[in-house]
Each structure stands twice: as structure tokens, then as C-alpha cells.
Write an enzyme that holds these catalytic residues in place. Sequence first.
Site, PDB file in Angstrom:
ATOM      1  N   SER A  46       6.886 -23.607 -19.553  1.00 34.88           N
ATOM      2  CA  SER A  46       7.604 -22.772 -18.586  1.00 34.88           C
ATOM      3  C   SER A  46       8.103 -23.582 -17.396  1.00 34.88           C
ATOM      4  O   SER A  46       8.735 -23.026 -16.493  1.00 34.88           O
ATOM      5  CB  SER A  46       6.705 -21.624 -18.105  1.00 34.88           C
ATOM      6  OG  SER A  46       5.476 -22.125 -17.625  1.00 34.88           O
ATOM      7  N   HIS A 178      33.924  15.346  -9.959  1.00 36.25           N
ATOM      8  CA  HIS A 178      34.551  15.177 -11.283  1.00 36.25           C
ATOM      9  C   HIS A 178      35.774  14.258 -11.207  1.00 36.25           C
ATOM     10  O   HIS A 178      36.676  14.374 -12.042  1.00 36.25           O
ATOM     11  CB  HIS A 178      34.966  16.531 -11.890  1.00 36.25           C
ATOM     12  CG  HIS A 178      33.900  17.573 -11.810  1.00 36.25           C
ATOM     13  ND1 HIS A 178      32.947  17.733 -12.781  1.00 36.25           N
ATOM     14  CD2 HIS A 178      33.618  18.490 -10.849  1.00 36.25           C
ATOM     15  CE1 HIS A 178      32.124  18.723 -12.439  1.00 36.25           C
ATOM     16  NE2 HIS A 178      32.505  19.183 -11.264  1.00 36.25           N
ATOM     17  N   SER A 299      45.946 -13.333 -11.937  1.00 40.23           N
ATOM     18  CA  SER A 299      45.980 -13.369 -13.394  1.00 40.23           C
ATOM     19  C   SER A 299      46.622 -14.679 -13.828  1.00 40.23           C
ATOM     20  O   SER A 299      47.531 -15.184 -13.171  1.00 40.23           O
ATOM     21  CB  SER A 299      46.805 -12.186 -13.913  1.00 40.23           C
ATOM     22  OG  SER A 299      47.303 -12.456 -15.211  1.00 40.23           O
ATOM     23  N   LYS A 305      49.636  -9.801 -10.442  1.00 39.53           N
ATOM     24  CA  LYS A 305      48.315  -9.179 -10.416  1.00 39.53           C
ATOM     25  C   LYS A 305      47.433  -9.650  -9.269  1.00 39.53           C
ATOM     26  O   LYS A 305      47.461 -10.799  -8.859  1.00 39.53           O
ATOM     27  CB  LYS A 305      47.560  -9.486 -11.728  1.00 39.53           C
ATOM     28  CG  LYS A 305      48.076  -8.767 -12.937  1.00 39.53           C
ATOM     29  CD  LYS A 305      47.935  -7.238 -12.897  1.00 39.53           C
ATOM     30  CE  LYS A 305      46.496  -6.797 -12.921  1.00 39.53           C
ATOM     31  NZ  LYS A 305      45.870  -7.043 -14.231  1.00 39.53           N
ATOM     32  N   ASN A 307      43.346  -8.854  -8.733  1.00 40.22           N
ATOM     33  CA  ASN A 307      42.278  -8.128  -9.420  1.00 40.22           C
ATOM     34  C   ASN A 307      41.008  -8.014  -8.571  1.00 40.22           C
ATOM     35  O   ASN A 307      40.644  -8.960  -7.872  1.00 40.22           O
ATOM     36  CB  ASN A 307      41.944  -8.820 -10.744  1.00 40.22           C
ATOM     37  CG  ASN A 307      43.110  -8.788 -11.720  1.00 40.22           C
ATOM     38  OD1 ASN A 307      43.890  -7.832 -11.724  1.00 40.22           O
ATOM     39  ND2 ASN A 307      43.242  -9.826 -12.520  1.00 40.22           N
ATOM     40  N   GLU A 312      34.260  -5.412  -9.785  1.00 38.30           N
ATOM     41  CA  GLU A 312      33.963  -5.244 -11.214  1.00 38.30           C
ATOM     42  C   GLU A 312      32.655  -5.925 -11.582  1.00 38.30           C
ATOM     43  O   GLU A 312      31.863  -5.413 -12.377  1.00 38.30           O
ATOM     44  CB  GLU A 312      35.102  -5.822 -12.060  1.00 38.30           C
ATOM     45  CG  GLU A 312      36.360  -4.988 -11.982  1.00 38.30           C
ATOM     46  CD  GLU A 312      37.534  -5.682 -12.667  1.00 38.30           C
ATOM     47  OE1 GLU A 312      38.108  -5.087 -13.566  1.00 38.30           O
ATOM     48  OE2 GLU A 312      37.869  -6.818 -12.291  1.00 38.30           O
TER      49      GLU A 312
HETATM   50  N1  ARG Z   1       2.791 -20.838 -17.430  1.00 34.64           N
HETATM   51  C1  ARG Z   1       1.850 -19.786 -17.538  1.00 34.64           C
HETATM   52  C2  ARG Z   1       2.503 -18.445 -17.187  1.00 34.64           C
HETATM   53  O1  ARG Z   1       3.529 -18.467 -16.617  1.00 34.64           O
HETATM   54  C3  ARG Z   1       0.691 -20.021 -16.631  1.00 34.64           C
HETATM   55  C4  ARG Z   1      -0.570 -19.393 -17.081  1.00 34.64           C
HETATM   56  C5  ARG Z   1      -1.084 -20.045 -18.298  1.00 34.64           C
HETATM   57  N2  ARG Z   1      -2.344 -19.513 -18.669  1.00 34.64           N
HETATM   58  C6  ARG Z   1      -2.873 -19.689 -19.863  1.00 34.64           C
HETATM   59  N3  ARG Z   1      -4.029 -19.135 -20.084  1.00 34.64           N
HETATM   60  N4  ARG Z   1      -2.297 -20.400 -20.798  1.00 34.64           N
HETATM   61  O2  ARG Z   1       1.999 -17.392 -17.485  1.00 34.64           O
END
Ligand code: ARG
Length: 481
Positions: A46, A178, A299, A305, A307, A312
Site C-alpha cells: 500500500s 419541474h 471547442s 463555442k 463550454n 459539468e
Molecule cells: N497497510 C496496511 C493497511 O493499510 C497496514 C496494516 C497492516 N496490518 C496487517 N495486519 N497486515 O491496512
Amino acid sequence: MSEAGEAGGESGRSGGDPAAEAGGATLWHGRFEGGSAEALQALNDSLPFDRRMFREDIAGSRAHATMLGHVGLLTGDEVAAILDALGVVEAEIASGEMTFAVSDEDIHTAVERRVTELTPAGAKLHTGRSRNDQVATDLRLWTLAAIDEVSVLIRRLCQTLADRAAEADDAYLPGYTHLQRAQSVSLAHHLLAHGWTLLRDLDRLADARRRVDVSPLGAGALAGSSLALDPTLTAEQLGFSATFENSLDAVSDRDFVAETLFALSMVGIHLSRMGEEFVLWSSSEFGFVSLSDGFSTGSSMMPQKKNPDVAELARGKAGRLIGHLTGLLATLKGLPLTYNKDLQEDKEPLFDAVDTVRLTLLALDGMLAELTFNTEVMAAAADDPMAAATDLAEYLVTAGMPFRDAHAVVGAIVREALTAGAAAGQKMAELVTAHVDLGPEAAALLQPGASVVRRTSPGGGAPSAAAAQLIRFQEACSARK
Ligand code: ARG
């Protein structure tokens, strides 16, 4: 709230560089013989998105190390060494100097790995702590700052609406139901209607914020600890208003993310509805507003145009926000206690929702501040005598006629007037003037601008009522600072 950019780009990661992998064993290397498969890493990591929480992670580690020192689990020297190292890591990440290792699964791993490279005491930083309470802490801190930042931008848009309402003075336009012309209202009244929706958004965010503002640090992996941790101390140091009551709940709760996403979705829905009106109003068919060059696009093919892309996109982005909310709710719905890796799916929707709402608020605010209201076009549309039909019925009511009867009398006049086609307005005036219960005084209500000024009931659409409302709106904005 930390910005992704501050934490350096994806290129900051070392890839397969063995030198950069020094100290880069997995957090569970003691238990495992083999290394991680590449596909697992690619799915599991992550770091690419949670690195934007690095400041919150470091703040959490500072509080945790200080607490460990306080309860005697770290010596004063160890705490000092860890705090120094955390300062170095924070500066390295902020400047983009930090080299991330392949084994840096997430920001928590990366920070701790680097701290431990800088001081042997780093190996004690994870005492009594798990990434489960750590990530929940980081994300709560990040969310608190995000709510505050978005709230400032909402207040700014409220102020722009109030400024434009004040400037609008006695201008009026047709109000619609409406999408059919219904009764004329002052422009200030219409603009303030959007303002009140935004104030409710501020309240919703503030309410959600109370439940974000609880520290989960000290819950450990799920069950607390046999060590003499002091969660209240870390909560106080991090500025949280409260500490968790139940360790299982502390690490598995993501209600705070869902609630924040809901509040942000409502903001998005309100901006979308506002956007839709500006799309309509800027069309040749309405012609109620002219957008500034800076907040409209041209455009590639049609030279004439101009826009309303900002409006939007304000409309379009709402779909994305609703998607983030429903996506997270689906992620959460089947999860048993406590932490499950599914929960890692909480961050990307939240980060994107905050980014999206921030950008949309800024752009819509600029567009609104710069556009021109074509008040003559608005007035001409509102001055259709048919739009005064309700006022005629109310005139009859004032003279004692039951409203249902009055409605029928005026309805019959409208029906007859419409047979005159393009001259319907003129015909209506003649019929009203000639009517025994109406007459010339009632016909005066059909004059341009005559009906709107009469709608002075509390919260009503007359310019005078809107002026009083504007004062209350400004007070309501100030009360939310
Ligand atoms: N990167 C993990 C998350 O965002 C952190 C927690 C990880 N915990 C674990 N028990 N693997 O959730």
C-alpha cells in the site's frame, strides 16, 4: 494532511536495487523461510498510496515512543534516539531523499525500517504496537486534517455565494418546479438556497469529525497488551479528544471513513446540482449567466463555442464520490472482527474523495466569483404574466375568496388567455382588468417585477426577505468558523 507529492514520486522506490534493500527484510521474516512472491507484493503493498500519511505516521510514532518512555519500557536515551531518527526520516521523506526498499510494504514499515537503520533503539519502537492500531491512528489523523481543509473551502464558497447574493440586490428570475417557470424569486434568494445546503454539509462534516476524533493507539493488533501501555497519554499527545474503549472495535472500525465519504458525497451532490443549474443558465436557451474566459473552455472544432466544463465536472464528479462511498460500504459489510486486509481498501477512496471535493470546490468557487449574471434576461423570463397567476389567486384570497375557488377563477383566465397564442400576456391583462373580482388593481400584479416584491413571508423569495435572510446566513457562517 500530508500531500502525496511531498512524499516523493513512485520513482523514490528502489525497485530491485539490492543496496537499497539493506535492512529490508519483511516484518514477519522470523516466522517465514521463503521470501514474498512478486505478485503478492504487487497486490499487497500500500506504500504507493499510503505514503501520503507519512507525517501522521511519524506523529503517531513520536507519541508512542514518548509513551513507552513514560511507562518505563524505553529509557530516556532510547526515546531521544528514536525521536531524533523520526525527525530525520520525516525530513528525508518530505524532501524526496528517502529511498524506499522493496520490502517496504507500507508507510509504517518504511518509517520503522529507516528509523531502525538510524538507531538500534528503532527495534523497540513497535513495542506494544501493531500496524493495525497504527494505521487506524494515522488514517484518523489524516481524516481530521482533511475535514478541516475541506470545511475551509466550503466556507469560502458560502462566502462567495453571500457576496454574489449581496451584489444581486433586487435582481430576480423565474423560480422553477419541474423545470417549468413557477414563481419569480430574487436572485439573492436563489443563491442563498445553495448556501444553506452547504452549511448543512459543514455541520455533517463537523458531526462526523467527532467520531473520527478518537484515538485507537494502544489497541495493539486486536487485544491490547500485557505491557503497561498508556493509551490516554498517546491520545492526548496526538490531540485526540477521546481514547478507544474496546481494542477489537478500535482496530476494525472504519465507520469514520464511511461517514466522511458520505458527508463528502453530499457535498459532491450539492455541487453537482449547482453545476447542473449553471450548465442550464449558461446555455443560449436560458442565457441567465455568462461565464468568464478563465472558467470556461472552447471547442477544438466549433469556433463559436464556450463550454461550462467546470459546472459539468462538478456534476460528473458526484458519481465518482458516490462510487467511493458505496465501494467502501461493500468492502466493510461482510468483515468479521477485527482487522482484515480488506481494510487496506479504505484509503484510496477516501484520499480520492478528498482530492476530488477540494478541486471541485475551488473551481466552482472561482467560476461563481467570476461569472456575470444577465439580470435583464432573467427579469424578462420572470416577467411572463403567467408567472403571476398564483399572486392573482392570493389577491382573491385576501378579498375573502376560498383558495380553491380563487385557483379555479385564475385557471380559467389563464386557459382563455392562452388561446391568444403569442399575445397571451396582453390577453391575460385584459381579462384580469375586466374581471369583476379582480380589476385594474389586480392587473397591476402582472407588471414587470410587481409580484416578486410581494413574497415577503419569512424565508420567502422577495428581495427584502432575502436581504434579511442574507444577514442570518452570514451569522450562520460565522457561527461555523
Ligand atoms: N497497510 C496496511 C493497511 O493499510 C497496514 C496494516 C497492516 N496490518 C496487517 N495486519 N497486515 O491496512
